[in-house]
Design a protein around this motif. Structure first.
Motif, PDB file in Angstrom:
ATOM      1  N   GLU A 521      45.889  -4.879  30.365  1.00 33.98           N
ATOM      2  CA  GLU A 521      45.702  -3.818  29.654  1.00 33.98           C
ATOM      3  C   GLU A 521      44.430  -3.126  29.622  1.00 33.98           C
ATOM      4  OE1 GLU A 521      46.407  -1.935  25.261  1.00 33.98           O
ATOM      5  OE2 GLU A 521      47.250  -3.919  25.603  1.00 33.98           O
ATOM      6  N   ASN A 522      44.253  -2.002  29.996  1.00 32.97           N
ATOM      7  CA  ASN A 522      42.958  -1.067  29.693  1.00 32.97           C
ATOM      8  C   ASN A 522      42.882  -0.497  28.521  1.00 32.97           C
ATOM      9  OD1 ASN A 522      40.671   0.665  30.122  1.00 32.97           O
ATOM     10  ND2 ASN A 522      41.742   2.176  31.649  1.00 32.97           N
ATOM     11  N   ILE A 614      43.132  -8.041  29.620  1.00 36.27           N
ATOM     12  CA  ILE A 614      42.721  -6.585  28.653  1.00 36.27           C
ATOM     13  C   ILE A 614      41.367  -6.543  29.103  1.00 36.27           C
ATOM     14  CG2 ILE A 614      42.262  -8.271  26.383  1.00 36.27           C
ATOM     15  CD1 ILE A 614      43.286  -5.783  24.976  1.00 36.27           C
ATOM     16  N   TYR A 615      40.917  -5.355  29.181  1.00 37.39           N
ATOM     17  CA  TYR A 615      39.589  -4.974  29.257  1.00 37.39           C
ATOM     18  C   TYR A 615      39.328  -3.471  28.464  1.00 37.39           C
ATOM     19  CZ  TYR A 615      40.680  -1.623  33.202  1.00 37.39           C
ATOM     20  OH  TYR A 615      41.222  -0.790  33.900  1.00 37.39           O
ATOM     21  N   GLY A 616      38.142  -3.242  28.324  1.00 33.96           N
ATOM     22  CA  GLY A 616      37.854  -1.995  27.677  1.00 33.96           C
ATOM     23  C   GLY A 616      36.208  -2.084  27.267  1.00 33.96           C
ATOM     24  N   VAL A 625      37.875  -7.966  22.666  1.00 31.04           N
ATOM     25  CA  VAL A 625      37.534  -9.433  21.786  1.00 31.04           C
ATOM     26  C   VAL A 625      38.422  -9.574  21.023  1.00 31.04           C
ATOM     27  CG1 VAL A 625      35.781 -10.844  20.675  1.00 31.04           C
ATOM     28  CG2 VAL A 625      35.055  -9.382  22.691  1.00 31.04           C
ATOM     29  N   GLY A 626      38.742  -8.381  20.164  1.00 26.78           N
ATOM     30  CA  GLY A 626      39.901  -8.526  18.966  1.00 26.78           C
ATOM     31  C   GLY A 626      41.146  -9.233  19.586  1.00 26.78           C
ATOM     32  N   VAL A 637      43.344 -13.242  28.639  1.00 24.97           N
ATOM     33  CA  VAL A 637      41.903 -13.144  29.624  1.00 24.97           C
ATOM     34  C   VAL A 637      41.413 -11.836  29.166  1.00 24.97           C
ATOM     35  CG1 VAL A 637      40.703 -13.148  31.899  1.00 24.97           C
ATOM     36  CG2 VAL A 637      42.843 -14.669  31.380  1.00 24.97           C
ATOM     37  N   GLY A 638      40.027 -11.726  28.843  1.00 23.02           N
ATOM     38  CA  GLY A 638      39.413 -10.431  28.632  1.00 23.02           C
ATOM     39  C   GLY A 638      38.082 -10.278  29.218  1.00 23.02           C
TER      40      GLY A 638
END
Length: 757
Positions: A521-522, A614-616, A625-626, A637-638
């Motif tokens: 997820e972006n 997830i990344y953002g 991080v949340g 994984v982030g």
């Protein structure tokens, strides 16, 4: 075509199996995707603008090899280059030290200057280039800046040129900390004596009444001069590091207290306005005189963003009165839900945007502050006002959500009478629209698209919306032949079981429905707007990141990449938005998780088996991080870019808007730094050393907390990198490769190449 999540349940799907080691060639292809595909569109029109004389307009158009800017006549439609691209590219290359080709200029819009030049933004600065190519220079910012709009930078001298009255008889400026008014011969007419460093008259705020009988000026008590220092470890021009300081007010800091002062020339008096109606200011904005000089008006926002007021001051008595008082038990949105327009004609009053009925709508008041009528209403929201025509008693505005058969985020354009009658749609195509009007509003360009419909540009007549001619139709046949497939919109129900949550899915070019794909997820949870793309241009702008193409590049490595607007983001109802109030840790995760589960139930290839990646960036970095801290059972994984990991460390403006004032437990509760010991899964933190948007110390404090909690994580600090590092500035390719590597190793359990060989 959108896909609705129904009750269909997948019969089963294969687990993500062991895959061959990803090759460096595969990664290189993904990293190069934007550059390989960028030149494959034709006739995609971007950023149209009109000339001041209403007789022509100009725009950016994709052509073979890149882009050209064209100037087109309204009649008879003749088109020519807007400027000599070779001359501008040569001049800019020489001035900036970067090499640019004529068809790859680093800006998407420009304006014609008054001195045979063009002006545009590049590298976070305004540039001016002579049309003949003789010069090109970065423009210096003028005047005294206000850090995040609330604290003046007293290290910079303000603009202090004399402000001349409309009749030319007087001029006003400050001398030291005081205000001086003199006549045309230079003789002093009036001079204050009460100014000081702790309470000074601001020369940039001086405004004369239209009839020259009076002026208003702000007297300022300075707020907290918090300076954030950053070390530039590897400057380009020397070996030793440099230290950079920035005025950076944070939540809870004292803001500038601005006291309006009325100066009456007839009585030679300075009259401070009684602050009872604006006693706890966050800001005073939009100060403006009435056209008849009977007084002035301003908008007051109380600290905490739960009260806003329109205050009117009588020019004869200096008495203040409240025309509008807006209160909210949560927040009043100053980012996307604020509008004030004085009506100065035969029926004076004002227009005001409010969410008091649950949606953003326009309200009309008379000059005494009596509500005359609600102009717009319904379960949709006004997005912006483009024109107020007092002669015809009409408002031209844009809105979204009016057509229940369309995506509620699609923007359309309308015209309506002051009394709420005569609502007229100026756009209709099932797409999101950008309308650009000529200065006299006689014509407009309707630019519309969807993620699966390339830009369509039409020239229309405003009186009846009639089509005069088609300006351009985007051709993506070459892009499609190269493998591009539009993202797929997907809709499911949110946490309340009834609200639609919209998002989109990006699949690999070599998608196989019989395989199983891990999901990434972006995320950007705002909450100041909505963020899932609705228009076509998948590449993003030079200053705006890579948008869909960045998601496609990641998907091509064997992932499904998605983007979602959960509750707490903007451009829907007030209740939808209020989820974020004093709770940024929510980030819409309850809606996002349900969305993922609905997609997995409908699509056998949508695998949640090993958790979601997830990344953002920025607030999206905080949410990333949340996800690993607050929802580790779902996200595994982030990759977090440039996050404001503790909102007490971030800028005052954005954070007090959503988390409120005073700073309290709600800030600690939303801080991922405070909850670092709860981290599970794999985390890569990426930050630019010179981030001027979010204090880089926020990242290092998170790192410190993770170390103290004995957590494993990866950290990449980019020397000299700004807030957009890896997205639109800095070593983009390297940073993106590190992100791609991280997801391949930890979400697909693949071995990535040894890049040091």
């Amino acid at each position: 075509m959108k896909i609705w999540a129904g009750s269909m349940v997948a019969l089963g799907f294969t687990l993500c199996g062991v895959q061959a080691e990803v090759s460096s060639q595969q990664l290189e292809q993904s990293l190069d995707l934007r550059e390989r595909w960028m030149g494959l569109t034709r006739d995609v029109l971007l950023a149209p603008q009109w000339t001041d004389d209403n007789q022509s307009f100009y725009y950016k158009l994709s052509v073979e090899g890149g882009f050209r800017f064209y100037l087109e006549q309204l009649e008879p439609g003749h088109r020519a280059q807007a400027f000599d691209h070779q001359r501008i590219s040569d001049a800019l290359s020489k001035a900036s030290g970067q090499q640019f080709s004529p068809l790859q200029l680093p800006f998407d819009s420009f304006s014609y200057g008054r001195n045979a030049d063009i002006r545009f933004y590049y590298d976070d600065s305004l540039w001016s280039c002579a049309l003949d190519g003789s010069s090109c220079a970065r423009q210096q910012r003028q005047g005294q800046p206000k850090a995040f709009g609330v604290v003046r930078d007293l290290r910079v001298a303000p603009q202090n040129s004399a402000k001349v009255s409309a009749d030319g008889r007087y001029q006003a400026q400050t001398v030291g900390y005081n205000l001086r008014i003199s006549d045309a011969k230079g003789a002093t007419v009036l001079e204050s004596t009460d100014g000081s460093a702790e309470n000074f008259y601001d020369p940039q705020s001086i405004q004369w009444a239209p009839d020259s009988s009076a002026l208003l000026v702000l007297k300022v008590k300075p707020g907290t001069a918090r300076l954030v220092s950053r070390v530039l470890a590897a400057p380009a021009d020397q070996l030793e590091p440099k230290t950079i300081t920035q005025l950076y007010p944070k939540p809870g800091d004292a803001v500038d207290i601005e006291q309006p002062v009325l100066v009456q020339l007839a009585s030679r008096q300075l009259k401070p306005i009684d602050p009872q109606l604006f006693a706890k200011p966050y800001s005073l904005d939009e100060l403006q005189w009435r056209s008849d000089s009977s007084g002035f008006v301003f908008k007051y926002t109380e600290r905490g963003h739960q009260l806003a007021r329109v205050v009117a001051v009588d020019a004869k008595t200096a008495q203040a009165s409240a025309l509008v008082t807006e209160q909210s038990p949560t927040f009043i949105d100053q980012w996307g839900g604020s509008y004030l327009q004085l009506l100065q004609g035969n029926n004076p009053g004002l227009l005001w945007l409010s969410e008091r009925d649950g949606w953003a709508h326009l309200y009309r008041y008379n000059n005494q502050g009596k509500l005359l009528n609600q102009v717009t209403q319904g379960q949709w929201r006004v997005r912006a006002v483009q024109r107020v025509d007092e002669a015809k008693q009409q408002i031209w505005f844009s809105a979204s959500g009016m057509d229940p058969k369309q995506d509620p985020y699609y923007v359309h354009y309308y015209r309506i009478n002051f009394d709420g009658s005569g609502l007229t749609a100026l756009t209709s195509a099932n797409a999101t629209h950008e309308v650009v009007y000529s200065a006299d509003f006689s014509h407009y360009i309707d630019l519309y698209s969807r993620v699966d419909l390339p830009n369509q540009a039409e020239l229309r007549r405003s009186a009846d919306g009639s089509l005069l001619r088609v300006l351009a139709k985007g051709d993506i046949s070459r892009l499609t032949a190269a493998g591009f497939k539009a993202p797929t919109p997907f809709v499911s129900k949110g946490r309340d079981g009834k609200t639609d949550i919209w998002g989109l899915l990006v699949r690999p070019q070599q998608f196989d429905p019989n395989k199983s794909y891990p999901v990434i997820e972006n995320i950007y949870a705002g909450p100041h707007s909505s963020f899932v793309p609705k228009s076509f241009w998948p590449f993003g702008y030079h200053s705006g990141g890579d948008k869909v193409i960045g998601m496609q590049a990641l998907a091509d490595l064997g992932f499904i990449v998605v983007q979602i607007d959960g509750m707490g983001t903007g451009n829907r109802s007030k209740a939808f938005h209020d989820v974020a109030w004093r709770n940024l840790a929510d980030s819409g995760f309850p809606d996002r998780i349900l969305w993922h589960k609905a997609a997995a139930a409908q699509f056998p290839w949508y695998s949640l088996q090993h958790g979601v990646g997830i990344y953002g960036a920025s607030a999206g970095g905080q949410s990333t991080v949340g996800a690993l801290v607050f929802h580790p059972e779902f996200y595994s994984v982030g990759v977090a870019y440039a996050g404001c990991y503790d909102n007490r460390m971030d800028k005052i403006s954005w954070n007090e808007q959503w988390l409120g004032y005073p700073v309290g437990e709600q800030y600690r509760a939303s801080s991922v730094t405070e909850h670092a010991s709860q981290l599970r899964g794999r985390l890569l933190i990426i930050n630019g050393e010179q981030d001027s948007n979010v204090d880089p110390a926020s990242t290092m404090q998170l790192v410190n907390a993770l170390i103290k909690a004995d957590k494993d994580f990866d950290l990449l600090l980019v020397p000299g990198g700004e807030h957009a590092v890896g997205r639109s500035s800095g070593p983009i390719r390297y940073v993106q490769r590190r992100q791609f590597d991280f997801f391949l190793r930890h979400l697909q359990q693949q071995q990535t190449p040894d890049w040091n060989k």
